[in-house]
Write a protein that holds these residues in place. Structure first.
Motif, PDB file in Angstrom:
ATOM      1  N   ASP A 112     -47.390  35.959-106.055  1.00 38.53           N
ATOM      2  CA  ASP A 112     -46.862  36.718-105.712  1.00 38.53           C
ATOM      3  C   ASP A 112     -46.244  36.664-104.576  1.00 38.53           C
ATOM      4  N   ILE A 113     -45.928  35.726-104.193  1.00 39.27           N
ATOM      5  CA  ILE A 113     -44.929  35.286-103.386  1.00 39.27           C
ATOM      6  C   ILE A 113     -43.251  35.019-103.857  1.00 39.27           C
ATOM      7  N   ALA A 114     -43.477  33.990-105.374  1.00 43.74           N
ATOM      8  CA  ALA A 114     -42.568  34.136-105.774  1.00 43.74           C
ATOM      9  C   ALA A 114     -41.734  35.509-106.716  1.00 43.74           C
ATOM     10  N   ALA A 115     -42.486  36.047-107.021  1.00 42.86           N
ATOM     11  CA  ALA A 115     -42.368  37.216-107.444  1.00 42.86           C
ATOM     12  C   ALA A 115     -41.619  38.472-106.345  1.00 42.86           C
TER      13      ALA A 115
ATOM     14  N   SER B 151     -43.261  27.336-109.462  1.00 47.51           N
ATOM     15  CA  SER B 151     -43.376  25.909-108.584  1.00 47.51           C
ATOM     16  C   SER B 151     -43.059  26.049-107.248  1.00 47.51           C
ATOM     17  N   THR B 152     -41.345  26.866-106.633  1.00 50.99           N
ATOM     18  CA  THR B 152     -41.174  25.759-106.190  1.00 50.99           C
ATOM     19  C   THR B 152     -41.714  26.547-104.492  1.00 50.99           C
TER      20      THR B 152
ATOM     21  N   LEU C  14     -41.236  36.624 -92.758  1.00 47.73           N
ATOM     22  CA  LEU C  14     -40.792  37.661 -92.353  1.00 47.73           C
ATOM     23  C   LEU C  14     -41.969  38.381 -93.404  1.00 47.73           C
ATOM     24  N   LEU C  15     -42.043  38.137 -94.462  1.00 46.90           N
ATOM     25  CA  LEU C  15     -43.141  38.250 -95.314  1.00 46.90           C
ATOM     26  C   LEU C  15     -44.156  38.486 -95.463  1.00 46.90           C
ATOM     27  N   CYS C  16     -45.154  37.382 -94.416  1.00 50.68           N
ATOM     28  CA  CYS C  16     -45.985  37.754 -93.887  1.00 50.68           C
ATOM     29  C   CYS C  16     -46.321  37.991 -92.752  1.00 50.68           C
ATOM     30  N   ASP C  17     -45.224  38.741 -92.301  1.00 50.26           N
ATOM     31  CA  ASP C  17     -45.961  38.659 -90.420  1.00 50.26           C
ATOM     32  C   ASP C  17     -45.968  37.547 -89.669  1.00 50.26           C
ATOM     33  N   GLY C  18     -45.323  36.818 -89.543  1.00 51.72           N
ATOM     34  CA  GLY C  18     -46.020  35.379 -89.618  1.00 51.72           C
ATOM     35  C   GLY C  18     -45.018  35.421 -87.668  1.00 51.72           C
ATOM     36  N   SER C  19     -45.286  34.630 -86.845  1.00 53.64           N
ATOM     37  CA  SER C  19     -45.379  34.757 -85.052  1.00 53.64           C
ATOM     38  C   SER C  19     -43.579  33.626 -85.461  1.00 53.64           C
ATOM     39  N   TYR C  20     -43.266  34.403 -84.781  1.00 51.06           N
ATOM     40  CA  TYR C  20     -41.281  34.426 -84.669  1.00 51.06           C
ATOM     41  C   TYR C  20     -41.101  32.694 -84.032  1.00 51.06           C
TER      42      TYR C  20
END
Length: 236
Positions: free
Chosen positions: A35-38, A45-46, A67-73
């Motif tokens: 999903d992330i790759a898409a 594989s990357t 950014l995609l997963c709303d992680g802490s800056y």
């Protein structure tokens, strides 16, 4: 059916820490590597290699996943700092410019917060919970410290003193940090034209408690710096 993901290596320093953080982000969203790759336009594989803990993930991928997963800056920067430190050390390049801080050169709120972040990285990036456990009397509240390190508020004298104690800063260095804190706070006070929240009698009490908790060498110069700022305002 997708193959089970291999466990992370037991040793690997910043690379494994980065992979672990990225996996946590992914799992929190319920996404899969495909999903992330898409979404990112990469091969699966990357993404899998970046999360393997065996190769350093590209900085761009780390930022994109944050950014995609709303992680802490803040956590993202810490991860990249660790990877950069590892890379420079592997190449034999100096890391002093990356992880150095000089309290004598601090004159702005941003500079003070940046120095605190750098100090935390230089002592192994302990978690907020660990810093609380290390602080005298467990006085360092994780929520407060997190807001400070994110630049959402300025540290009071007692918070900064407890943070330095938790980072195992030697008392001989406390005077330099106390003077840096005083410079920043005086500038902020002059700019605002009024006394600020850190300048309270409550802070004086907390500093005294830090001293009783075994951090007198660190709390003492902050008590003096705090007094120099507060006394003119508390006399009114």
């Amino acid at each position: 059916m997708a193959r089970p993901e291999n466990p992370l290596p037991q040793h690997g320093g910043p690379v494994v820490e980065a992979a672990n953080w990225l996996r946590q982000l992914r799992d929190h969203t319920g996404m899969r590597n495909c999903d992330i790759a898409a979404v990112m336009g990469l091969s699966e594989s990357t993404v899998s290699r970046a999360l393997s803990g065996r190769t350093a993930p590209p900085a761009g991928l780390v930022f994109a996943m944050a950014l995609l997963c709303d992680g802490s800056y803040e956590e993202c920067i810490d991860v990249l700092m660790g990877l950069t430190q590892r890379r420079r050390a592997h190449r034999g390049q100096p890391i002093e410019g990356l992880l150095s801080y000089d309290p004598d050169l601090i004159s702005t709120p941003a500079g003070l917060i940046r120095a605190m972040r750098t100090l935390r990285v230089s002592v192994g990036q302990p978690s907020l919970a660990m810093l609380r456990r290390r602080s005298p009397g467990r006085s360092l509240a994780p929520t407060t410290l997190n807001e400070v390190l994110l630049g959402q508020r300025m540290p009071s004298a007692s918070v900064l003193a407890a943070f330095l104690a938790a980072c195992r800063v030697q008392p001989i260095e406390a005077e330099r940090w106390a003077q840096a804190w005083k410079r920043v706070m005086l500038h902020e006070q002059e700019s605002s034209g009024s006394s600020l929240r850190p300048y309270s009698r409550v802070v004086s009490l907390r500093l005294a408690n830090l001293g009783q908790g075994g951090a007198s060498g660190i709390s003492r110069p902050f008590q003096a710096a705090h007094a120099e700022i507060t006394e003119p305002h508390e006399s009114h």
